[in-house]
Motif scaffolding. Sequence first.
Motif, PDB file in Angstrom:
ATOM      1  N   SER A   2       0.967  -1.304   0.011  1.00 61.46           N
ATOM      2  CA  SER A   2      -0.055   0.175   0.019  1.00 61.46           C
ATOM      3  C   SER A   2       0.826   1.299   0.041  1.00 61.46           C
ATOM      4  O   SER A   2       1.869   1.233   0.424  1.00 61.46           O
ATOM      5  N   ALA A   3       0.390   2.301  -0.506  1.00 64.38           N
ATOM      6  CA  ALA A   3       0.967   3.681  -0.702  1.00 64.38           C
ATOM      7  C   ALA A   3       1.181   4.106   0.971  1.00 64.38           C
ATOM      8  O   ALA A   3       2.438   4.912   1.206  1.00 64.38           O
ATOM      9  N   GLU A   4       0.465   3.689   1.916  1.00 71.29           N
ATOM     10  CA  GLU A   4       0.652   4.114   3.039  1.00 71.29           C
ATOM     11  C   GLU A   4       1.872   3.505   3.816  1.00 71.29           C
ATOM     12  O   GLU A   4       2.634   4.338   4.381  1.00 71.29           O
ATOM     13  N   ILE A   5       1.985   2.319   3.491  1.00 72.60           N
ATOM     14  CA  ILE A   5       3.284   1.676   3.956  1.00 72.60           C
ATOM     15  C   ILE A   5       4.425   2.316   3.234  1.00 72.60           C
ATOM     16  O   ILE A   5       5.604   2.455   3.781  1.00 72.60           O
ATOM     17  N   ILE A   6       4.383   2.557   2.032  1.00 73.33           N
ATOM     18  CA  ILE A   6       5.634   3.021   1.269  1.00 73.33           C
ATOM     19  C   ILE A   6       6.060   4.408   1.915  1.00 73.33           C
ATOM     20  O   ILE A   6       6.918   4.872   2.098  1.00 73.33           O
ATOM     21  N   THR A   7       4.796   5.267   2.278  1.00 75.31           N
ATOM     22  CA  THR A   7       5.132   6.712   2.766  1.00 75.31           C
ATOM     23  C   THR A   7       5.639   6.454   4.046  1.00 75.31           C
ATOM     24  O   THR A   7       6.533   7.079   4.541  1.00 75.31           O
ATOM     25  N   LEU A   8       5.199   5.523   4.894  1.00 73.92           N
ATOM     26  CA  LEU A   8       5.780   5.247   6.189  1.00 73.92           C
ATOM     27  C   LEU A   8       7.205   4.870   6.242  1.00 73.92           C
ATOM     28  O   LEU A   8       8.157   5.482   6.944  1.00 73.92           O
ATOM     29  N   ARG A 128       1.490  -2.807  11.993  1.00 70.34           N
ATOM     30  CA  ARG A 128      -0.045  -3.130  12.213  1.00 70.34           C
ATOM     31  C   ARG A 128      -0.818  -3.174  10.743  1.00 70.34           C
ATOM     32  O   ARG A 128      -1.487  -4.184  10.288  1.00 70.34           O
ATOM     33  N   LEU A 129      -0.145  -2.069   9.650  1.00 69.21           N
ATOM     34  CA  LEU A 129      -0.723  -2.361   8.212  1.00 69.21           C
ATOM     35  C   LEU A 129      -0.395  -3.503   7.741  1.00 69.21           C
ATOM     36  O   LEU A 129      -1.277  -4.198   7.132  1.00 69.21           O
ATOM     37  N   ILE A 130       0.974  -3.921   7.816  1.00 74.51           N
ATOM     38  CA  ILE A 130       1.195  -5.394   7.282  1.00 74.51           C
ATOM     39  C   ILE A 130       0.376  -6.377   7.961  1.00 74.51           C
ATOM     40  O   ILE A 130      -0.068  -7.323   6.983  1.00 74.51           O
ATOM     41  N   VAL A 131       0.106  -6.630   9.018  1.00 77.03           N
ATOM     42  CA  VAL A 131      -0.530  -7.491   9.836  1.00 77.03           C
ATOM     43  C   VAL A 131      -2.101  -7.421   9.219  1.00 77.03           C
ATOM     44  O   VAL A 131      -2.590  -8.694   8.925  1.00 77.03           O
ATOM     45  N   ASP A 132      -2.558  -6.200   9.289  1.00 75.15           N
ATOM     46  CA  ASP A 132      -3.965  -6.191   8.997  1.00 75.15           C
ATOM     47  C   ASP A 132      -4.223  -6.510   7.235  1.00 75.15           C
ATOM     48  O   ASP A 132      -5.310  -6.343   6.907  1.00 75.15           O
ATOM     49  N   SER A 133      -3.182  -6.141   6.513  1.00 71.96           N
ATOM     50  CA  SER A 133      -3.254  -6.351   5.081  1.00 71.96           C
ATOM     51  C   SER A 133      -3.969  -7.557   4.604  1.00 71.96           C
ATOM     52  O   SER A 133      -4.491  -7.664   3.469  1.00 71.96           O
ATOM     53  N   GLY A 134      -3.557  -8.763   5.256  1.00 71.73           N
ATOM     54  CA  GLY A 134      -3.798  -9.839   4.813  1.00 71.73           C
ATOM     55  C   GLY A 134      -2.882 -10.380   3.770  1.00 71.73           C
ATOM     56  O   GLY A 134      -3.106 -11.498   3.201  1.00 71.73           O
TER      57      GLY A 134
END
Lengths: 153, 121
Positions: A2-8, A128-134
């Motif tokens: 996700s773009a959110e993970i890239i930004t983080l 959290r994003l990695i875990v929730d992304s599935g």
Amino acid sequence: MSAEIITLRERIATLQAEAEIHQPSLRSPAEADEQLMTAVARAAEIAHRDARTIAGQLGNGERLRLEPRDGEGVLPFLVMLLGEEAVLDGLRQSVLPHVPKRLDAPARAKRLAEIRKELDILERAEERLIVDSGEVIARRADARPEIVLEIVG
Amino acid sequence: MKKRYDIAKGERLIEEAHAKMGAASGLSQRCTELTLDINSQARELQQGCTVAAYDFAALLEMSPEQQKRVNFDGAKARALVAMRERLANLAAQRDKSRAEASQAYELAMKLKTFLETPGVR
């Protein structure tokens, strides 16, 4: 990913790079200058001590010995030959231009604490994003184990 | 209060990293085998041919009669070209797999050390 993970991850990398600059073991130009002054002052003390020994040796007609003692290096001899001021000027000119501009110790410690606090928040959000992304998202090789395992998944 | 960690997750990630290393190693082995096969077939192709058979593209442009005159096996050469393409794809997969495995392994080693720290489990 996700773009959110890239930004983080971009922000994490930026903060990690900044943290490297503020490591406690590194010195600011002012601190490096202070260290040079201390080293030259210490060398001057040794040079003064050795000058008396040398005078004594010459007075007694002994052979002159100019070997640096363990841990003292060559600096006292340079001070003896060139004078304290000339040695300090020379060291300043050759060393200080190569010391990166960084904050002094108290400001550095403060900024480092801020960075660590922000990294904690960002890295937890990332996990959290990695875990929730599935999805199968590769973790960073430099991810911190305590954060990866703190987030249940 | 004592922090709680997801131990099972750590163990799973370590296992996954090992599996990734295994997969990367398998791809690497397949690349080596395919390279050897290509080299051996290329040697065979060159043996009978009366002109240098390195540049298949130019030789494949020839008519079947011309190919016959220089003892060039067009069918074998086409198979070889396809094999080279397969090798290029496989090598790209291998490189990607190696990079992923090495990243996962680096983290796995840190997780292992962390899990062995007294009081974590």
